[in-house]
Design a protein around this motif. Sequence first.
Motif, PDB file in Angstrom:
ATOM      1  N   ALA A 126       0.858  -1.209   0.000  1.00 57.65           N
ATOM      2  CA  ALA A 126       0.000   0.000   0.000  1.00 57.65           C
ATOM      3  C   ALA A 126       0.886   1.248   0.000  1.00 57.65           C
ATOM      4  O   ALA A 126       0.867   2.061   0.918  1.00 57.65           O
ATOM      5  CB  ALA A 126      -0.976  -0.009   1.181  1.00 57.65           C
ATOM      6  N   GLY A 172       0.925   4.001  -1.629  1.00 52.77           N
ATOM      7  CA  GLY A 172       0.386   5.353  -1.773  1.00 52.77           C
ATOM      8  C   GLY A 172       1.087   6.129  -2.878  1.00 52.77           C
ATOM      9  O   GLY A 172       1.202   5.664  -4.018  1.00 52.77           O
ATOM     10  N   ARG A 188       6.305   7.687  -1.301  1.00 53.77           N
ATOM     11  CA  ARG A 188       7.394   8.348  -0.551  1.00 53.77           C
ATOM     12  C   ARG A 188       8.389   7.351   0.039  1.00 53.77           C
ATOM     13  O   ARG A 188       9.604   7.578   0.003  1.00 53.77           O
ATOM     14  CB  ARG A 188       6.814   9.249   0.554  1.00 53.77           C
ATOM     15  N   ASP A 220      -0.276  -0.730  -4.766  1.00 53.28           N
ATOM     16  CA  ASP A 220      -1.361   0.089  -4.214  1.00 53.28           C
ATOM     17  C   ASP A 220      -2.561   0.035  -5.150  1.00 53.28           C
ATOM     18  O   ASP A 220      -2.409  -0.088  -6.367  1.00 53.28           O
ATOM     19  CB  ASP A 220      -0.914   1.544  -4.050  1.00 53.28           C
ATOM     20  N   ILE A 221      -3.757   0.196  -4.544  1.00 52.42           N
ATOM     21  CA  ILE A 221      -4.980   0.128  -5.345  1.00 52.42           C
ATOM     22  C   ILE A 221      -5.243   1.431  -6.112  1.00 52.42           C
ATOM     23  O   ILE A 221      -5.964   1.425  -7.120  1.00 52.42           O
ATOM     24  CB  ILE A 221      -6.193  -0.201  -4.438  1.00 52.42           C
ATOM     25  N   THR A 279      -2.626  -2.560  -7.618  1.00 52.63           N
ATOM     26  CA  THR A 279      -3.014  -3.878  -7.103  1.00 52.63           C
ATOM     27  C   THR A 279      -4.045  -3.731  -6.003  1.00 52.63           C
ATOM     28  O   THR A 279      -3.858  -2.917  -5.088  1.00 52.63           O
ATOM     29  CB  THR A 279      -1.766  -4.567  -6.453  1.00 52.63           C
ATOM     30  N   ASP A 280      -5.094  -4.527  -6.055  1.00 52.24           N
ATOM     31  CA  ASP A 280      -6.013  -4.616  -4.910  1.00 52.24           C
ATOM     32  C   ASP A 280      -5.456  -5.689  -3.982  1.00 52.24           C
ATOM     33  O   ASP A 280      -5.350  -6.862  -4.360  1.00 52.24           O
ATOM     34  CB  ASP A 280      -7.418  -4.991  -5.390  1.00 52.24           C
ATOM     35  N   LEU A 281      -5.085  -5.293  -2.773  1.00 52.46           N
ATOM     36  CA  LEU A 281      -4.426  -6.233  -1.857  1.00 52.46           C
ATOM     37  C   LEU A 281      -5.412  -7.138  -1.135  1.00 52.46           C
ATOM     38  O   LEU A 281      -5.000  -8.105  -0.481  1.00 52.46           O
ATOM     39  CB  LEU A 281      -3.565  -5.453  -0.858  1.00 52.46           C
ATOM     40  N   PHE A 335       3.158   0.220   5.963  1.00 48.77           N
ATOM     41  CA  PHE A 335       3.004   1.460   6.732  1.00 48.77           C
ATOM     42  C   PHE A 335       1.634   2.080   6.479  1.00 48.77           C
ATOM     43  O   PHE A 335       1.199   2.258   5.335  1.00 48.77           O
ATOM     44  CB  PHE A 335       4.071   2.481   6.318  1.00 48.77           C
ATOM     45  N   ASN A 336       0.980   2.438   7.565  1.00 52.50           N
ATOM     46  CA  ASN A 336      -0.302   3.156   7.495  1.00 52.50           C
ATOM     47  C   ASN A 336      -1.342   2.407   6.665  1.00 52.50           C
ATOM     48  O   ASN A 336      -2.089   3.002   5.878  1.00 52.50           O
ATOM     49  CB  ASN A 336      -0.091   4.572   6.937  1.00 52.50           C
TER      50      ASN A 336
HETATM   51  C1  LIG Z   1      -2.677   5.973   4.575  1.00 53.57           C
HETATM   52  S1  LIG Z   1      -2.208   5.489   2.957  1.00 53.57           S
HETATM   53  C2  LIG Z   1      -0.567   4.890   3.265  1.00 53.57           C
HETATM   54  C3  LIG Z   1       0.353   5.039   2.099  1.00 53.57           C
HETATM   55  C4  LIG Z   1       1.815   4.675   2.363  1.00 53.57           C
HETATM   56  N1  LIG Z   1       1.956   3.370   2.961  1.00 53.57           N
HETATM   57  C5  LIG Z   1       2.490   5.728   3.202  1.00 53.57           C
HETATM   58  O1  LIG Z   1       2.682   5.519   4.404  1.00 53.57           O
HETATM   59  O2  LIG Z   1       2.828   6.772   2.632  1.00 53.57           O
HETATM   60  C6  LIG Z   1      -3.127   4.003   2.713  1.00 53.57           C
HETATM   61  C7  LIG Z   1      -2.945   3.431   1.341  1.00 53.57           C
HETATM   62  O3  LIG Z   1      -3.636   2.182   1.258  1.00 53.57           O
HETATM   63  C8  LIG Z   1      -4.112   2.036  -0.074  1.00 53.57           C
HETATM   64  N2  LIG Z   1      -5.174   1.013  -0.097  1.00 53.57           N
HETATM   65  C9  LIG Z   1      -6.381   1.062   0.527  1.00 53.57           C
HETATM   66  N3  LIG Z   1      -7.069  -0.064   0.284  1.00 53.57           N
HETATM   67  C10 LIG Z   1      -6.287  -0.834  -0.525  1.00 53.57           C
HETATM   68  C11 LIG Z   1      -6.434  -2.114  -1.137  1.00 53.57           C
HETATM   69  N4  LIG Z   1      -7.547  -2.841  -0.969  1.00 53.57           N
HETATM   70  N5  LIG Z   1      -5.428  -2.602  -1.879  1.00 53.57           N
HETATM   71  C12 LIG Z   1      -4.292  -1.869  -2.076  1.00 53.57           C
HETATM   72  N6  LIG Z   1      -4.091  -0.648  -1.522  1.00 53.57           N
HETATM   73  C13 LIG Z   1      -5.066  -0.144  -0.764  1.00 53.57           C
HETATM   74  C14 LIG Z   1      -4.582   3.432  -0.434  1.00 53.57           C
HETATM   75  O4  LIG Z   1      -4.703   3.627  -1.821  1.00 53.57           O
HETATM   76  C15 LIG Z   1      -3.491   4.298   0.215  1.00 53.57           C
HETATM   77  O5  LIG Z   1      -2.466   4.584  -0.698  1.00 53.57           O
END
Ligand SMILES: C[S@@+](CC[C@H](N)C(=O)[O-])C[C@H]1O[C@@H](n2cnc3c(N)ncnc32)[C@H](O)[C@@H]1O
Length: 190
Positions: A47, A49, A52, A68-69, A93-95, A110-111
């Motif tokens: 994920a 995002g 970064r 990331d989705i 990718t949908d995780l 992360f997050n």
């Molecule tokens: C709070 S952001 C964190 C981004 C990154 N890890 C960071 O710390 O900068 C949460 C991320 O989860 C991704 N996300 C949410 N549901 C998802 C899914 N089912 N599959 C893949 N990514 C997903 C969102 O698109 C988003 O980029």
Amino acid sequence: MESDRTKWNQRFESEDSFLGERPSPFLVREMERIKRLAPGVKALDIACGEGRNSIFLAQHGFRVTGLDISDVGIAKGIRRADNAGVRVEFRQTDLEGYRICESFDLIINFNFLLRELIPEEVGALTPGGLLLFDTILESPHLLASHNPAYLLGRGELRQIFTAYDGDILFEEEMEQGEMPTSRLMFRKSG
Ligand SMILES: C[S@@+](CC[C@H](N)C(=O)[O-])C[C@H]1O[C@@H](n2cnc3c(N)ncnc32)[C@H](O)[C@@H]1O
């Protein structure tokens, strides 16, 4: 899920940099230890995002895949990596229900919290591989409203990772502040 993609696309479109361009302070702080201990340079950013942390890892010599989705987040990541002069393989990718079919020396999560993915992440680590986890902790100090399903309980990370063959090298729960957080570094047995 399509609703996750739409929601995160809107967030990433609404601001130049929704999560900031700086990498996670935890990742920055741990980078020397990561480089010392990781058995190789193949890394996965779960994920990712806007990329970064993927970009920061690539700047430190890792060969990074970011999943990331959000296509908007991924597009920003590609642009930023280009600007930074590093290569990251970003994949939309949908995780949910995702199976990790490759091995990685380092995985960061992360997050983002998808409990069903954790066994996949541990399974995808090479022997001696590292997994860093850092996400929001359920706490009365939490300001913004969050879906409780996406919050870690107190002691939950430790409980999850003690079940695996490996060592918890670091753990920390910070209840105070705007964003209470639980963090952990796990090293799979070699
Ligand atoms: C709070 S952001 C964190 C981004 C990154 N890890 C960071 O710390 O900068 C949460 C991320 O989860 C991704 N996300 C949410 N549901 C998802 C899914 N089912 N599959 C893949 N990514 C997903 C969102 O698109 C988003 O980029």
